[in-house]
Scaffold this motif. Structure first.
Motif, PDB file in Angstrom:
ATOM      1  N   ALA A  24       0.592  -0.923   0.164  1.00  0.00           N
ATOM      2  CA  ALA A  24       0.381   0.033  -0.273  1.00  0.00           C
ATOM      3  C   ALA A  24       1.013   1.329   0.072  1.00  0.00           C
ATOM      4  N   GLU A  25       0.441   2.189  -0.412  1.00  0.00           N
ATOM      5  CA  GLU A  25       1.124   3.549  -0.274  1.00  0.00           C
ATOM      6  C   GLU A  25       1.749   3.611   1.406  1.00  0.00           C
ATOM      7  N   ASP A  26       3.366   3.548   1.494  1.00  0.00           N
ATOM      8  CA  ASP A  26       4.039   3.097   2.381  1.00  0.00           C
ATOM      9  C   ASP A  26       4.530   4.600   3.476  1.00  0.00           C
ATOM     10  N   TYR A  27       3.748   6.206   2.345  1.00  0.00           N
ATOM     11  CA  TYR A  27       3.554   7.404   2.906  1.00  0.00           C
ATOM     12  C   TYR A  27       3.122   8.138   3.743  1.00  0.00           C
ATOM     13  N   SER A  28       2.579   8.733   4.773  1.00  0.00           N
ATOM     14  CA  SER A  28       2.156   9.655   5.476  1.00  0.00           C
ATOM     15  C   SER A  28       2.430  11.207   5.080  1.00  0.00           C
ATOM     16  N   TYR A  45       0.085  29.217   3.365  1.00  0.00           N
ATOM     17  CA  TYR A  45       0.241  30.302   4.456  1.00  0.00           C
ATOM     18  C   TYR A  45      -0.020  29.311   6.201  1.00  0.00           C
ATOM     19  N   GLY A  46       0.171  28.155   5.585  1.00  0.00           N
ATOM     20  CA  GLY A  46       1.368  26.939   6.879  1.00  0.00           C
ATOM     21  C   GLY A  46      -0.592  25.867   7.733  1.00  0.00           C
ATOM     22  N   ALA A  47      -1.936  26.780   6.615  1.00  0.00           N
ATOM     23  CA  ALA A  47      -2.674  25.990   7.485  1.00  0.00           C
ATOM     24  C   ALA A  47      -3.212  24.192   6.485  1.00  0.00           C
ATOM     25  N   GLU A  48      -3.226  23.389   7.852  1.00  0.00           N
ATOM     26  CA  GLU A  48      -3.681  22.095   7.551  1.00  0.00           C
ATOM     27  C   GLU A  48      -4.619  21.850   6.050  1.00  0.00           C
ATOM     28  N   ILE A  49      -4.262  21.444   4.917  1.00  0.00           N
ATOM     29  CA  ILE A  49      -5.443  21.263   4.165  1.00  0.00           C
ATOM     30  C   ILE A  49      -6.489  19.884   3.642  1.00  0.00           C
ATOM     31  N   GLY A  50      -5.179  19.078   4.235  1.00  0.00           N
ATOM     32  CA  GLY A  50      -5.298  17.200   3.726  1.00  0.00           C
ATOM     33  C   GLY A  50      -3.720  16.563   4.229  1.00  0.00           C
ATOM     34  N   ARG A  51      -4.202  14.917   3.963  1.00  0.00           N
ATOM     35  CA  ARG A  51      -3.466  14.441   3.743  1.00  0.00           C
ATOM     36  C   ARG A  51      -3.759  13.365   2.807  1.00  0.00           C
ATOM     37  N   ARG A  52      -2.996  13.025   2.524  1.00  0.00           N
ATOM     38  CA  ARG A  52      -2.454  11.873   1.483  1.00  0.00           C
ATOM     39  C   ARG A  52      -1.068  10.519   2.313  1.00  0.00           C
ATOM     40  N   GLY A  53      -1.582   9.348   1.855  1.00  0.00           N
ATOM     41  CA  GLY A  53      -1.401   8.101   2.177  1.00  0.00           C
ATOM     42  C   GLY A  53      -1.604   7.186   3.090  1.00  0.00           C
ATOM     43  N   ILE A  54      -0.908   6.424   4.322  1.00  0.00           N
ATOM     44  CA  ILE A  54      -2.033   5.549   4.573  1.00  0.00           C
ATOM     45  C   ILE A  54      -1.991   5.648   6.146  1.00  0.00           C
ATOM     46  N   ARG A  55      -3.761   5.266   6.127  1.00  0.00           N
ATOM     47  CA  ARG A  55      -3.950   5.058   7.858  1.00  0.00           C
ATOM     48  C   ARG A  55      -4.431   3.387   8.047  1.00  0.00           C
ATOM     49  N   SER A  56      -3.289   3.002   8.530  1.00  0.00           N
ATOM     50  CA  SER A  56      -3.014   1.205   8.226  1.00  0.00           C
ATOM     51  C   SER A  56      -3.621   1.016   9.595  1.00  0.00           C
ATOM     52  N   ASP A  57      -4.239  -0.272  10.163  1.00  0.00           N
ATOM     53  CA  ASP A  57      -4.110  -0.785  11.698  1.00  0.00           C
ATOM     54  C   ASP A  57      -4.275  -2.057  11.406  1.00  0.00           C
ATOM     55  N   ASP A  58      -3.240  -2.671  12.115  1.00  0.00           N
ATOM     56  CA  ASP A  58      -3.703  -4.706  11.657  1.00  0.00           C
ATOM     57  C   ASP A  58      -3.554  -5.369  12.825  1.00  0.00           C
ATOM     58  N   SER A  59      -4.078  -3.998  14.568  1.00  0.00           N
ATOM     59  CA  SER A  59      -3.271  -4.607  15.147  1.00  0.00           C
ATOM     60  C   SER A  59      -4.472  -5.584  15.935  1.00  0.00           C
ATOM     61  N   VAL A 113     -10.580  -1.911   8.282  1.00  0.00           N
ATOM     62  CA  VAL A 113     -11.668  -1.674   9.184  1.00  0.00           C
ATOM     63  C   VAL A 113     -11.453  -0.848  10.325  1.00  0.00           C
ATOM     64  N   VAL A 114     -10.027  -1.459  10.717  1.00  0.00           N
ATOM     65  CA  VAL A 114      -9.064  -0.574  12.028  1.00  0.00           C
ATOM     66  C   VAL A 114      -8.816   0.882  12.021  1.00  0.00           C
ATOM     67  N   ALA A 115      -8.607   1.060  10.939  1.00  0.00           N
ATOM     68  CA  ALA A 115      -8.222   2.569  10.510  1.00  0.00           C
ATOM     69  C   ALA A 115      -9.166   3.135  10.126  1.00  0.00           C
ATOM     70  N   ALA A 116     -10.071   2.629   9.105  1.00  0.00           N
ATOM     71  CA  ALA A 116     -11.373   3.771   8.748  1.00  0.00           C
ATOM     72  C   ALA A 116     -12.690   3.438  10.573  1.00  0.00           C
ATOM     73  N   SER A 117     -12.300   2.573  11.244  1.00  0.00           N
ATOM     74  CA  SER A 117     -13.149   2.887  12.058  1.00  0.00           C
ATOM     75  C   SER A 117     -12.898   3.747  13.312  1.00  0.00           C
ATOM     76  N   ASP A 118     -11.959   4.273  13.024  1.00  0.00           N
ATOM     77  CA  ASP A 118     -11.475   5.682  13.976  1.00  0.00           C
ATOM     78  C   ASP A 118     -11.154   7.211  13.011  1.00  0.00           C
ATOM     79  N   TYR A 119     -11.638   6.897  12.160  1.00  0.00           N
ATOM     80  CA  TYR A 119     -11.482   8.227  11.248  1.00  0.00           C
ATOM     81  C   TYR A 119     -12.622   8.701  10.574  1.00  0.00           C
TER      82      TYR A 119
END
Length: 719
Positions: free
Chosen positions: A95-99, A106-120, A228-234
């Motif tokens: 999977a995309e292995d960068y976050s 101006y320095g304000a956050e506008i979004g994220r790309r990369g993985i949100r993954s958790d298989d724990s 589903v773990v990352a999706a539940s948190d997101y």
């Protein structure tokens, strides 16, 4: 006495060759006789199996069936070779292995790309109703089949034929996992065959529970989440162990189409899909109607992700690819980065408003469905990028793909090369008359000819024969070379019709090309990243704003081209792009059969290119670049130039109106404070422009009323 007429015959000697010949003949004869006797015995033996009538029909069917089965086995083994290759390394798709966290200018956050993954989280710790919801919707016979659910596939085919395509898919969970782990998302028969083999391979090497756990951890769930773990948190801000039945149903509904049913994109669609999952639970016998009633009455509500939905997603997708190139070139060990971009969220909203509203206004009349826009400043910094009318429905970025022809918008390269090579000027005369290259004879838009005209007039009227004549004089290869130096990235064939824009370009590249003219002739590639650091703040990349730039065009050529581009807006095909009080320059473009319509241009502040067309390449209803594209360009520029200093354009005799500022209080404190200009929504900016135009018109006609009872215009009332 010897008889004189007697002749003694010589006795022939016995020869071994005669014996060999005799042996060979006899052996062949005996062999033939043996074959005949053997064939007779074989016929006698096979006569035992001779059947006739109905029995013979049955035997023939079985025989042909076995033959085709053998052929099928050979074919399937051949088709299985790619599947064997896919499993040979023992590695799954990465999977995309960068976050990456993206910030605006101006320095304000506008979004994220990369993985949100958790298989724990172990499968045993996941809620039972989450597992049942997934099985009921995706693969009810998961624990019964061998990796391919033949019964479920047939049922899905029958269901789809009856018009019910939303209950259950035809691919088993194992097949979906095989695609996620080994294959791409392309829809081909070959991929489906390989997927089936891989599904069987997974069933041989993993238990059912292990396959289900891999599926829960690797499935894409929308919003950049894997599993589903990352999706539940997101989506819900909860651990997967703590989600409710309604939330589990919503998560289970994401497996089929995560982008379409993502709750932060379309909550109504997500809830409708979750309700279908609850119905599947009842239909599969996992729960009763009474047990799902509460979940139906109180559907899941995701946490607020409005900021993500309103992010410049097309730009972020492009910037993520560019960021990965920078990361991989520097071999950093960390996977978490922060990227400062050039995007201006206010201008991004203006661009989206201009594009989407214009498409809606003209969609029915002109049969056009899509549009794209890229905006940069005159130095190449990307301020806005619109890759389509709805990111939720389609993530295909039409702004960066070089698959469209620019039409007459390409003519800036033809005229620029003519000015550079031949020393021409806009006032030089040229004859607009029929011209042919071999058997190809281009015609003007109105199928008429103007006779002797100036180059400036030919350019503003977008005559076709004139640039073709110029291309004959300069050579087409030199024109193509200049276009690549100015900003076009994609290679294209140099054909006779090149002067009329028969080349593959992208909106982004056309913006970069026009930026050369806005930047005094210097190469101005578009860029979107100014700084990158690790999450801990270690620098990874810094853009050098003072890096030397290559001069592409002379100042004389830039001045001549800008003069002619201004004439297109003031009296040519781009009159709809005029912006009151702003020196607007540009060129329209329309391709054959009206498949593509463009308007590309700039002011002293911004450069923008706009494209209108259809994804399936079917022609629009006579849409030209001087129509909707110019209108969308004008809308954006009108919004963007409110509340800013209007900069001049080199080579254009235009003096912006001076803003009248009231005298400040003498006793007041005059302190220079560096701050961002106030942001206006596109709707508010549009109304301010309307209001300013009305006041200007009233002032010019001298009919300003002071009556208190005079009603305000509708646009002002809404403001």
């Amino acid at each position: 006495m010897q008889d004189p007429f007697y002749t003694k015959e010589k006795r022939k000697k016995t020869s071994s060759m005669l014996a060999a010949d005799a042996w060979l003949d006899s052996s062949l004869y005996e062999f033939g006789q043996s074959l005949g006797r053997g064939w007779t015995r074989f016929q006698d033996f096979m006569s035992i199996f001779h059947v006739s009538g109905f029995k013979r029909l049955f035997v023939e069917i079985v025989s042909d069936g076995l033959s085709f089965f053998a052929i099928g086995c050979v074919l399937m083994v051949a088709l299985a070779v790619p599947a064997f290759d896919a499993t040979a390394t023992g590695e799954f798709n990465k999977a995309e292995d960068y976050s990456v966290v993206f910030l605006d200018r101006y320095g304000a956050e506008i979004g994220r790309r990369g993985i949100r993954s958790d298989d724990s989280v172990a499968l045993a710790d996941m809620p039972d109703y989450l597992i049942k919801s997934t099985l009921a919707t995706e693969d009810r016979r998961f624990y019964d089949h061998f990796g391919i659910d033949v019964v479920g596939t047939l049922r899905a085919i029958v269901s789809n034929a009856g018009g019910d395509s939303g209950t259950q898919g035809g691919s088993s969970i194992t097949q979906q996992l095989a695609k996620n782990l080994f294959l791409s998302s392309e829809r081909t028969i070959e991929r489906k065959v390989i997927e089936a083999f891989l599904a069987v391979w997974l069933e041989w090497h993993y238990s059912k529970d292990e396959i289900l756990k891999l599926y829960f951890d690797n499935a894409y769930m929308g919003g950049g989440n894997f599993g589903v773990v990352a999706a539940s948190d997101y989506y819900f801000g909860k651990k997967v162990q703590d989600i409710s039945l309604a939330e589990a149903a919503m998560l289970s509904g994401l497996f089929k189409a995560p982008t379409r049913y993502a709750p932060h994109v379309d909550l109504a669609a997500a809830r409708g899909r979750a309700n279908l999952v609850l119905s599947n639970l009842v239909a599969a016998g996992f729960l009763t109607e009474g047990q799902v009633t509460a979940a139906r009455r109180h559907p899941a509500t995701p946490i607020d992700r409005v900021a993500d939905a309103n992010s410049p997603n097309y730009f972020l997708d492009w910037a993520f690819v560019e960021a990965k190139k920078l990361i991989e070139a520097r071999n950093h060990t960390t996977n978490n980065f922060v990227v400062r971009t050039t995007i201006d969220t206010t201008l991004q909203k203006y661009a989206e408003e201009a594009v989407i509203s214009t498409v809606r206004e003209g969609a029915e009349q002109y049969d056009v469905e899509q549009a794209a826009m890229v905006v940069t400043d005159t130095k190449g910094a990307i301020r806005a990028m619109v890759g389509g009318t709805d990111y939720g429905k389609s993530q295909f970025n039409r702004a960066i793909v070089s698959t469209r022809q620019p039409g007459s918008a390409y003519k800036i390269f033809v005229y620029s090369e003519a000015f550079e090579q031949l020393g021409l000027t806009p006032s030089d005369m040229i004859t607009d008359r029929p011209v042919c290259i071999g058997d190809w004879c281009p015609q003007n838009y109105g199928r008429s000819y103007k006779g002797t005209v100036t180059l400036a007039s030919a350019f503003s009227q977008s005559l076709n024969t004139v640039p073709v004549t110029l291309s004959i004089k300069t050579g087409r290869d030199t024109i193509a070379a200049l276009s690549h130096r100015m900003g076009l990235q994609a290679d294209y064939p140099v054909t006779r019709s090149l002067a009329l824009g028969v080349a593959s370009v992208s909106v982004l590249d056309m913006t970069s090309s026009y930026a050369v003219l806005a930047n005094d002739g210097y190469k101005t590639p578009a860029f979107g990243i100014t700084r990158m650091t690790t999450l801990s703040g270690d620098p990874v990349f810094d853009l050098d704003p003072d890096a030397p730039r290559e001069r592409i065009l002379s100042e004389t050529t830039v001045a001549n081209m800008n003069y002619m581009l201004r004439g297109v807006v003031t009296g040519g095909t781009g009159r709809r792009a005029q912006v009151p009080g702003v020196p607007a320059l540009g060129k329209s473009g329309t391709t054959s059969s009206y498949r593509d319509a463009w308007f590309c241009g700039f002011t002293g502040n911004y450069v923008a290119a706009v494209w209108f067309g259809n994804d399936d390449y079917h022609p629009t209803n006579n849409l030209t670049g001087g129509n909707l594209p110019a209108m969308a360009w004008q809308k954006f520029m009108a919004y963007a130039h409110t509340n800013i200093d209007i900069k001049p354009v080199f080579g254009v005799d235009f003096v912006p109106e001076q803003t009248i500022i009231a005298d400040a209080d003498a006793d007041g404190t005059d302190t220079d404070i560096l701050e961002r200009p106030p942001s206006l929504t596109p709707e508010a900016a549009r109304k301010l422009v309307i209001l300013a135009n009305m006041f200007k018109a009233e002032r010019e006609t001298g009919s300003i009323t002071t009556e208190a009872s005079a009603p305000l215009p509708t646009a002002v009332e809404e403001l």
